[in-house]
Design a protein around this motif. Structure first.
Motif, short mmCIF file in Angstrom:
data_model
loop_
_atom_site.label_atom_id
_atom_site.label_comp_id
_atom_site.label_asym_id
_atom_site.label_seq_id
_atom_site.Cartn_x
_atom_site.Cartn_y
_atom_site.Cartn_z
N GLY A 36 -3.99 -2.78 -7.86
CA GLY A 36 -3.97 -4.24 -8.14
C GLY A 36 -2.21 -4.79 -7.64
O GLY A 36 -1.51 -3.62 -7.13
N GLU A 37 -2.00 -5.94 -7.92
CA GLU A 37 -0.80 -6.40 -7.39
C GLU A 37 0.29 -5.58 -8.16
O GLU A 37 1.30 -5.26 -7.58
N THR A 90 2.76 12.12 2.20
CA THR A 90 3.17 11.50 1.11
C THR A 90 2.66 12.03 -0.11
O THR A 90 1.42 12.50 -0.14
N VAL A 91 3.48 12.26 -1.21
CA VAL A 91 2.94 12.63 -2.59
C VAL A 91 3.56 11.23 -3.41
O VAL A 91 4.64 10.84 -3.43
N GLY A 92 2.62 11.43 -4.59
CA GLY A 92 3.05 10.07 -5.45
C GLY A 92 3.97 10.80 -6.78
O GLY A 92 3.84 11.86 -7.07
N HIS A 93 4.62 9.84 -7.03
CA HIS A 93 5.41 10.14 -8.37
C HIS A 93 4.95 10.51 -9.52
O HIS A 93 4.94 11.64 -10.05
N GLU A 128 1.00 -1.11 -0.03
CA GLU A 128 -0.05 -0.03 0.21
C GLU A 128 0.89 1.25 -0.02
O GLU A 128 0.66 2.30 -0.96
N GLN A 129 2.06 1.33 0.66
CA GLN A 129 2.83 2.43 0.68
C GLN A 129 3.54 2.38 -0.60
O GLN A 129 3.88 3.63 -0.93
N ARG A 130 3.81 1.48 -1.16
CA ARG A 130 4.63 1.44 -2.48
C ARG A 130 3.78 2.02 -3.58
O ARG A 130 4.10 3.06 -4.34
N ALA A 175 -3.76 4.25 -3.27
CA ALA A 175 -3.59 3.21 -2.24
C ALA A 175 -4.78 2.99 -1.57
O ALA A 175 -5.11 1.89 -1.26
N GLU A 176 -5.30 4.11 -1.18
CA GLU A 176 -6.57 3.85 -0.26
C GLU A 176 -7.91 3.03 -1.13
O GLU A 176 -8.60 2.37 -0.58
#
Length: 414
Positions: free
Chosen positions: A287-288, A315-318, A269-271, A281-282
Protein backbone atom coordinates in the motif's frame (compact mmCIF):
# COMPACT_ATOMS: atom_id res chain seq x y z
CA UNK A 1 6.41 21.29 20.31
CA UNK A 2 8.87 19.01 18.50
CA UNK A 3 11.15 22.01 18.08
CA UNK A 4 10.79 22.76 21.80
CA UNK A 5 11.84 19.23 22.73
CA UNK A 6 14.81 19.50 20.39
CA UNK A 7 15.83 22.83 21.95
CA UNK A 8 15.25 21.90 25.61
CA UNK A 9 15.35 24.18 28.62
CA UNK A 10 12.92 26.29 30.64
CA UNK A 11 11.78 28.50 27.77
CA UNK A 12 11.01 25.47 25.60
CA UNK A 13 9.05 23.89 28.45
CA UNK A 14 7.01 27.07 28.91
CA UNK A 15 6.23 27.08 25.19
CA UNK A 16 4.98 23.48 25.38
CA UNK A 17 2.72 24.27 28.33
CA UNK A 18 1.34 27.35 26.57
CA UNK A 19 0.52 25.23 23.52
CA UNK A 20 -1.51 22.65 25.39
CA UNK A 21 1.00 20.04 26.55
CA UNK A 22 0.50 18.99 30.17
CA UNK A 23 2.46 17.77 33.15
CA UNK A 24 -0.65 16.49 34.88
CA UNK A 25 -1.10 12.73 34.99
CA UNK A 26 -3.87 10.54 36.45
CA UNK A 27 -4.09 10.10 40.20
CA UNK A 28 -2.84 6.93 41.79
CA UNK A 29 0.74 6.84 40.54
CA UNK A 30 2.17 3.59 42.01
CA UNK A 31 5.13 3.52 44.35
CA UNK A 32 8.42 2.92 42.49
CA UNK A 33 8.98 -0.40 44.24
CA UNK A 34 5.78 -1.74 42.66
CA UNK A 35 6.99 -1.09 39.12
CA UNK A 36 8.40 -3.95 37.00
CA UNK A 37 11.98 -5.05 37.66
CA UNK A 38 12.61 -4.70 33.96
CA UNK A 39 13.35 -1.11 33.01
CA UNK A 40 12.50 -2.03 29.43
CA UNK A 41 9.01 -3.33 30.35
CA UNK A 42 7.11 -0.76 28.27
CA UNK A 43 4.76 -2.78 26.07
CA UNK A 44 2.07 -3.47 28.65
CA UNK A 45 1.46 0.26 29.17
CA UNK A 46 1.81 1.40 25.55
CA UNK A 47 -1.10 1.97 23.20
CA UNK A 48 -1.61 -0.27 20.16
CA UNK A 49 -2.85 0.58 16.67
CA UNK A 50 -5.82 -1.01 14.95
CA UNK A 51 -3.67 -4.00 13.93
CA UNK A 52 -2.36 -4.65 17.44
CA UNK A 53 1.10 -3.18 16.83
CA UNK A 54 2.62 -1.38 19.80
CA UNK A 55 2.83 2.40 19.37
CA UNK A 56 5.86 3.99 21.06
CA UNK A 57 5.73 7.35 22.87
CA UNK A 58 5.69 10.34 20.52
CA UNK A 59 8.55 12.42 21.97
CA UNK A 60 12.03 11.25 23.03
CA UNK A 61 15.18 12.65 24.60
CA UNK A 62 18.46 10.71 24.72
CA UNK A 63 21.14 11.99 27.13
CA UNK A 64 24.70 10.71 27.09
CA UNK A 65 26.07 11.00 30.62
CA UNK A 66 29.59 11.07 32.06
CA UNK A 67 30.32 10.50 35.73
CA UNK A 68 31.46 13.59 37.63
CA UNK A 69 31.98 11.74 40.93
CA UNK A 70 33.03 8.31 42.12
CA UNK A 71 30.30 5.64 41.82
CA UNK A 72 30.22 5.11 45.59
CA UNK A 73 27.31 4.43 47.95
CA UNK A 74 26.49 8.14 48.38
CA UNK A 75 26.30 8.62 44.61
CA UNK A 76 24.13 5.51 44.29
CA UNK A 77 21.74 6.88 46.89
CA UNK A 78 21.47 10.15 44.96
CA UNK A 79 20.71 8.36 41.69
CA UNK A 80 18.15 6.11 43.37
CA UNK A 81 16.40 9.05 45.04
CA UNK A 82 16.36 11.10 41.84
CA UNK A 83 14.87 8.35 39.69
CA UNK A 84 12.33 7.25 42.27
CA UNK A 85 11.31 10.88 42.78
CA UNK A 86 10.39 11.06 39.10
CA UNK A 87 8.51 7.76 39.31
CA UNK A 88 6.47 9.02 42.29
CA UNK A 89 5.52 12.16 40.39
CA UNK A 90 4.83 10.86 36.87
CA UNK A 91 2.80 7.81 35.88
CA UNK A 92 4.66 4.90 34.22
CA UNK A 93 2.89 5.12 30.84
CA UNK A 94 3.19 6.74 27.43
CA UNK A 95 0.97 9.62 28.54
CA UNK A 96 3.19 9.97 31.61
CA UNK A 97 6.81 8.89 31.25
CA UNK A 98 8.79 5.79 30.27
CA UNK A 99 12.56 5.72 30.62
CA UNK A 100 15.65 3.53 30.83
CA UNK A 101 19.14 4.14 32.20
CA UNK A 102 21.87 2.01 30.64
CA UNK A 103 25.64 1.77 31.13
CA UNK A 104 28.46 1.47 28.62
CA UNK A 105 31.36 -1.01 28.67
CA UNK A 106 33.58 2.02 29.48
CA UNK A 107 31.62 2.57 32.70
CA UNK A 108 32.32 -0.98 33.89
CA UNK A 109 36.00 -0.81 32.91
CA UNK A 110 36.79 1.30 36.00
CA UNK A 111 36.07 -1.64 38.32
CA UNK A 112 38.42 -4.51 39.16
CA UNK A 113 35.61 -7.05 38.88
CA UNK A 114 34.25 -8.17 35.52
CA UNK A 115 30.68 -8.49 34.33
CA UNK A 116 28.90 -11.77 34.84
CA UNK A 117 29.25 -14.12 31.87
CA UNK A 118 25.50 -13.87 31.24
CA UNK A 119 26.06 -10.24 30.16
CA UNK A 120 27.34 -10.03 26.58
CA UNK A 121 28.51 -6.41 26.36
CA UNK A 122 31.78 -6.12 24.41
CA UNK A 123 33.52 -2.81 23.75
CA UNK A 124 31.75 -0.87 20.99
CA UNK A 125 32.99 -1.95 17.58
CA UNK A 126 31.00 -0.68 14.61
CA UNK A 127 30.95 -3.65 12.27
CA UNK A 128 29.51 -1.63 9.44
CA UNK A 129 29.97 1.91 8.23
CA UNK A 130 27.18 1.29 5.70
CA UNK A 131 28.88 3.48 3.12
CA UNK A 132 32.13 5.28 2.39
CA UNK A 133 30.40 8.49 3.47
CA UNK A 134 29.79 7.23 7.03
CA UNK A 135 31.83 8.87 9.78
CA UNK A 136 31.17 7.08 13.08
CA UNK A 137 31.52 8.46 16.60
CA UNK A 138 31.64 5.65 19.18
CA UNK A 139 30.03 6.34 22.56
CA UNK A 140 32.67 6.07 25.28
CA UNK A 141 30.78 8.00 27.95
CA UNK A 142 29.35 6.21 31.00
CA UNK A 143 25.60 6.01 30.56
CA UNK A 144 22.60 6.71 28.35
CA UNK A 145 19.30 8.01 29.73
CA UNK A 146 16.32 7.55 27.38
CA UNK A 147 13.13 9.51 28.17
CA UNK A 148 9.90 8.95 26.24
CA UNK A 149 6.41 10.44 26.53
CA UNK A 150 3.44 11.44 24.41
CA UNK A 151 3.60 14.79 26.23
CA UNK A 152 6.53 16.99 25.17
CA UNK A 153 6.28 18.98 28.40
CA UNK A 154 6.89 15.81 30.41
CA UNK A 155 10.23 14.90 28.85
CA UNK A 156 11.42 18.51 29.18
CA UNK A 157 10.29 18.90 32.80
CA UNK A 158 11.81 15.56 33.83
CA UNK A 159 15.10 16.45 32.18
CA UNK A 160 15.14 19.74 34.11
CA UNK A 161 14.21 17.98 37.36
CA UNK A 162 16.92 15.35 36.99
CA UNK A 163 19.59 17.97 36.44
CA UNK A 164 18.81 20.44 39.18
CA UNK A 165 16.80 23.06 37.29
CA UNK A 166 13.50 22.10 38.90
CA UNK A 167 12.68 21.05 42.46
CA UNK A 168 9.01 20.20 41.94
CA UNK A 169 7.31 17.91 39.46
CA UNK A 170 3.57 17.45 39.03
CA UNK A 171 2.97 18.75 42.56
CA UNK A 172 5.66 16.54 44.13
CA UNK A 173 8.76 17.94 45.82
CA UNK A 174 12.01 16.35 44.65
CA UNK A 175 14.75 15.55 47.16
CA UNK A 176 17.57 14.69 44.77
CA UNK A 177 18.85 15.08 41.21
CA UNK A 178 21.54 13.56 39.01
CA UNK A 179 23.42 16.84 38.84
CA UNK A 180 26.05 15.94 41.44
CA UNK A 181 26.74 12.55 39.84
CA UNK A 182 26.50 12.97 36.05
CA UNK A 183 27.28 15.57 33.42
CA UNK A 184 25.28 15.70 30.19
CA UNK A 185 27.80 15.30 27.37
CA UNK A 186 25.42 14.89 24.44
CA UNK A 187 21.72 15.45 23.90
CA UNK A 188 19.71 13.95 21.06
CA UNK A 189 15.97 14.08 20.43
CA UNK A 190 13.42 12.25 18.34
CA UNK A 191 9.76 11.74 17.55
CA UNK A 192 7.54 9.10 16.00
CA UNK A 193 3.88 8.89 15.02
CA UNK A 194 1.50 9.05 12.09
CA UNK A 195 1.77 12.39 10.32
CA UNK A 196 4.69 13.76 12.33
CA UNK A 197 7.41 13.19 9.67
CA UNK A 198 5.22 14.74 6.94
CA UNK A 199 4.67 17.82 9.10
CA UNK A 200 8.41 18.19 9.74
CA UNK A 201 9.84 17.42 6.27
CA UNK A 202 9.95 20.96 4.91
CA UNK A 203 13.40 22.57 4.75
CA UNK A 204 15.40 19.64 6.11
CA UNK A 205 18.87 18.87 4.80
CA UNK A 206 18.80 15.69 2.71
CA UNK A 207 15.07 15.99 1.97
CA UNK A 208 13.65 16.74 -1.51
CA UNK A 209 11.86 20.06 -1.91
CA UNK A 210 8.80 18.20 -3.18
CA UNK A 211 7.90 17.06 0.40
CA UNK A 212 7.21 13.44 -0.60
CA UNK A 213 6.62 11.77 2.79
CA UNK A 214 3.03 10.39 2.86
CA UNK A 215 0.74 12.17 5.31
CA UNK A 216 0.00 9.03 7.34
CA UNK A 217 3.55 7.63 7.45
CA UNK A 218 5.11 7.46 10.94
CA UNK A 219 8.71 7.42 9.58
CA UNK A 220 10.65 9.61 7.16
CA UNK A 221 11.21 6.80 4.64
CA UNK A 222 7.46 6.80 4.11
CA UNK A 223 6.40 3.45 5.57
CA UNK A 224 5.15 1.93 8.80
CA UNK A 225 7.53 -0.03 11.02
CA UNK A 226 7.45 -1.95 14.28
CA UNK A 227 5.06 -4.67 13.08
CA UNK A 228 4.15 -7.01 15.94
CA UNK A 229 5.29 -10.16 14.14
CA UNK A 230 8.63 -8.54 13.25
CA UNK A 231 9.47 -7.58 16.83
CA UNK A 232 10.98 -9.74 19.56
CA UNK A 233 8.97 -9.98 22.75
CA UNK A 234 10.26 -8.31 25.91
CA UNK A 235 10.82 -11.80 27.33
CA UNK A 236 13.02 -12.68 24.36
CA UNK A 237 15.34 -9.70 24.87
CA UNK A 238 15.61 -10.10 28.65
CA UNK A 239 18.75 -11.48 30.33
CA UNK A 240 17.73 -14.70 32.06
CA UNK A 241 20.53 -15.48 34.53
CA UNK A 242 23.04 -13.90 36.87
CA UNK A 243 22.86 -10.71 38.94
CA UNK A 244 21.54 -8.72 35.96
CA UNK A 245 18.64 -11.07 35.21
CA UNK A 246 15.62 -8.99 34.11
CA UNK A 247 17.96 -6.54 32.42
CA UNK A 248 18.64 -6.22 28.70
CA UNK A 249 21.34 -5.12 26.25
CA UNK A 250 20.58 -1.91 24.38
CA UNK A 251 22.11 -0.69 21.13
CA UNK A 252 21.69 2.96 20.17
CA UNK A 253 22.93 4.49 16.95
CA UNK A 254 22.15 7.54 14.85
CA UNK A 255 21.68 7.22 11.09
CA UNK A 256 21.43 10.09 8.63
CA UNK A 257 19.01 9.45 5.77
CA UNK A 258 19.68 10.41 2.16
CA UNK A 259 16.01 10.96 1.38
CA UNK A 260 16.61 13.12 -1.66
CA UNK A 261 18.08 10.02 -3.35
CA UNK A 262 15.50 7.68 -1.77
CA UNK A 263 12.54 9.59 -3.20
CA UNK A 264 14.00 11.05 -6.39
CA UNK A 265 16.04 8.13 -7.77
CA UNK A 266 13.35 5.47 -7.37
CA UNK A 267 9.59 5.20 -7.66
CA UNK A 268 7.20 3.78 -5.07
CA UNK A 269 7.43 0.23 -6.43
CA UNK A 270 11.24 0.29 -6.29
CA UNK A 271 11.17 1.63 -2.73
CA UNK A 272 8.86 -1.19 -1.67
CA UNK A 273 11.17 -3.74 -3.31
CA UNK A 274 14.24 -2.36 -1.52
CA UNK A 275 12.58 -2.03 1.88
CA UNK A 276 10.49 -5.23 1.89
CA UNK A 277 11.12 -7.47 -1.15
CA UNK A 278 10.68 -7.45 -4.94
CA UNK A 279 7.73 -9.80 -4.57
CA UNK A 280 5.99 -7.35 -2.22
CA UNK A 281 6.32 -4.73 -4.94
CA UNK A 282 4.96 -7.01 -7.67
CA UNK A 283 1.95 -8.01 -5.57
CA UNK A 284 1.28 -4.44 -4.41
CA UNK A 285 1.19 -5.97 -0.93
CA UNK A 286 2.23 -2.88 1.04
CA UNK A 287 0.00 0.00 0.00
CA UNK A 288 0.97 3.66 0.14
CA UNK A 289 2.73 3.55 3.51
CA UNK A 290 2.30 -0.04 4.78
CA UNK A 291 -1.39 0.06 5.66
CA UNK A 292 -2.02 -3.29 3.93
CA UNK A 293 0.48 -5.22 6.05
CA UNK A 294 -1.48 -5.47 9.30
CA UNK A 295 0.73 -6.88 12.04
CA UNK A 296 3.33 -8.58 9.82
CA UNK A 297 5.57 -7.65 6.89
CA UNK A 298 5.11 -11.16 5.48
CA UNK A 299 8.79 -11.34 4.49
CA UNK A 300 9.19 -14.80 6.02
CA UNK A 301 7.45 -16.17 2.91
CA UNK A 302 10.13 -14.76 0.56
CA UNK A 303 13.30 -15.48 2.56
CA UNK A 304 14.12 -18.60 0.55
CA UNK A 305 13.79 -16.63 -2.70
CA UNK A 306 16.37 -14.00 -1.79
CA UNK A 307 19.22 -15.26 -3.99
CA UNK A 308 16.85 -15.70 -6.91
CA UNK A 309 15.69 -12.10 -6.42
CA UNK A 310 19.32 -10.96 -6.39
CA UNK A 311 20.13 -12.85 -9.61
CA UNK A 312 16.95 -12.28 -11.56
CA UNK A 313 15.68 -8.92 -10.29
CA UNK A 314 18.89 -7.23 -9.12
CA UNK A 315 17.27 -6.32 -5.80
CA UNK A 316 16.94 -7.79 -2.32
CA UNK A 317 14.75 -6.31 0.39
CA UNK A 318 16.00 -4.90 3.69
CA UNK A 319 13.34 -6.73 5.73
CA UNK A 320 13.86 -9.83 3.59
CA UNK A 321 17.55 -9.95 4.58
CA UNK A 322 16.89 -9.45 8.28
CA UNK A 323 14.23 -12.16 8.44
CA UNK A 324 16.92 -14.77 7.75
CA UNK A 325 18.27 -14.29 11.28
CA UNK A 326 15.08 -15.16 13.13
CA UNK A 327 15.25 -18.13 15.51
CA UNK A 328 12.53 -20.71 14.97
CA UNK A 329 10.66 -18.04 13.06
CA UNK A 330 10.85 -15.53 15.91
CA UNK A 331 12.72 -12.16 15.76
CA UNK A 332 15.56 -11.65 18.24
CA UNK A 333 15.59 -7.83 18.32
CA UNK A 334 13.03 -5.44 19.84
CA UNK A 335 13.34 -2.10 18.04
CA UNK A 336 12.21 1.23 19.45
CA UNK A 337 13.70 3.62 16.90
CA UNK A 338 12.46 7.16 16.27
CA UNK A 339 12.82 9.92 13.68
CA UNK A 340 15.17 12.81 14.34
CA UNK A 341 15.81 16.24 12.88
CA UNK A 342 18.80 17.02 15.09
CA UNK A 343 21.04 19.49 13.27
CA UNK A 344 18.18 20.10 10.80
CA UNK A 345 19.04 16.76 9.19
CA UNK A 346 16.48 13.98 8.65
CA UNK A 347 17.58 10.80 10.33
CA UNK A 348 16.78 7.89 12.62
CA UNK A 349 17.85 7.18 16.18
CA UNK A 350 17.96 3.39 15.96
CA UNK A 351 17.18 1.83 19.36
CA UNK A 352 17.38 -1.94 19.69
CA UNK A 353 17.03 -4.26 22.69
CA UNK A 354 18.39 -7.81 22.62
CA UNK A 355 19.57 -10.44 25.06
CA UNK A 356 23.15 -10.31 23.78
CA UNK A 357 25.18 -8.03 21.53
CA UNK A 358 26.22 -11.07 19.51
CA UNK A 359 22.60 -11.39 18.38
CA UNK A 360 22.60 -7.77 17.24
CA UNK A 361 25.86 -8.26 15.36
CA UNK A 362 24.45 -11.31 13.58
CA UNK A 363 21.40 -9.36 12.40
CA UNK A 364 23.53 -6.39 11.34
CA UNK A 365 25.78 -8.66 9.30
CA UNK A 366 22.67 -10.01 7.56
CA UNK A 367 21.68 -6.41 6.82
CA UNK A 368 25.06 -5.83 5.15
CA UNK A 369 24.34 -8.62 2.68
CA UNK A 370 27.97 -9.13 1.70
CA UNK A 371 27.03 -12.44 0.08
CA UNK A 372 25.04 -10.60 -2.59
CA UNK A 373 28.16 -9.01 -4.05
CA UNK A 374 28.46 -12.21 -6.09
CA UNK A 375 25.27 -11.09 -7.82
CA UNK A 376 26.58 -7.55 -8.35
CA UNK A 377 24.74 -6.01 -5.39
CA UNK A 378 27.04 -3.86 -3.27
CA UNK A 379 26.07 -1.14 -0.76
CA UNK A 380 25.49 1.34 -3.60
CA UNK A 381 23.17 -0.97 -5.54
CA UNK A 382 19.72 -2.31 -4.58
CA UNK A 383 21.05 -4.24 -1.59
CA UNK A 384 18.21 -3.33 0.73
CA UNK A 385 18.41 0.31 1.83
CA UNK A 386 22.16 0.54 2.54
CA UNK A 387 22.84 3.26 -0.02
CA UNK A 388 20.50 5.69 1.75
CA UNK A 389 22.02 5.37 5.25
CA UNK A 390 25.00 7.13 6.85
CA UNK A 391 26.05 5.84 10.25
CA UNK A 392 27.05 8.69 12.60
CA UNK A 393 26.90 7.47 16.23
CA UNK A 394 27.24 3.98 17.75
CA UNK A 395 26.92 2.75 21.33
CA UNK A 396 25.93 -0.27 23.39
CA UNK A 397 24.67 -0.43 26.98
CA UNK A 398 23.62 -2.75 29.76
CA UNK A 399 20.14 -1.75 30.94
CA UNK A 400 20.10 -3.32 34.43
CA UNK A 401 17.01 -4.37 36.33
CA UNK A 402 15.63 -1.62 38.58
CA UNK A 403 17.28 -3.18 41.63
CA UNK A 404 20.72 -2.45 40.16
CA UNK A 405 20.11 0.55 37.90
CA UNK A 406 21.82 3.11 40.19
CA UNK A 407 25.55 2.97 39.35
CA UNK A 408 25.85 -0.82 39.43
CA UNK A 409 29.07 -2.65 40.10
CA UNK A 410 29.88 -5.52 37.74
CA UNK A 411 29.27 -7.82 40.74
CA UNK A 412 26.31 -5.99 42.37
CA UNK A 413 25.37 -8.84 44.70
CA UNK A 414 28.78 -8.97 46.34
Amino acid sequence: MRSAVATGGTVALAACLENGSSLEVPDGVPEPLSLPERQHAWNDVLETDRDGNVEPPSHHVFLNLSLSSDPDSAARESVTAALQGVERAIEWSSSGLLFTLGYTPAYFDRFDATLDEAVDLPAPDPIVTLSAESDVTVDTTDALLHLGSDEPAVVLAVEEALFGDRTELNGHSLSASLESVFERTDRRTGFVGRGLPAERQSGLDGMPESEPVPEEAPFFMGFRSGFRESQATEDRVTIQEGPFADGSIQHFETLELELDAWFEESDHEQRVAQLFSPEHAERNAVGEYGERLGSSTGVESVVDDIHEHARERNTVGHAQKLARERENGEPVLLRRDVNTTDGNRCGVHFVSLQRTMSEFRRVREAMLGEEFRQHGLGPRQSNGILRYLRLRHWGSYLVPPRTHRALPRPDPER
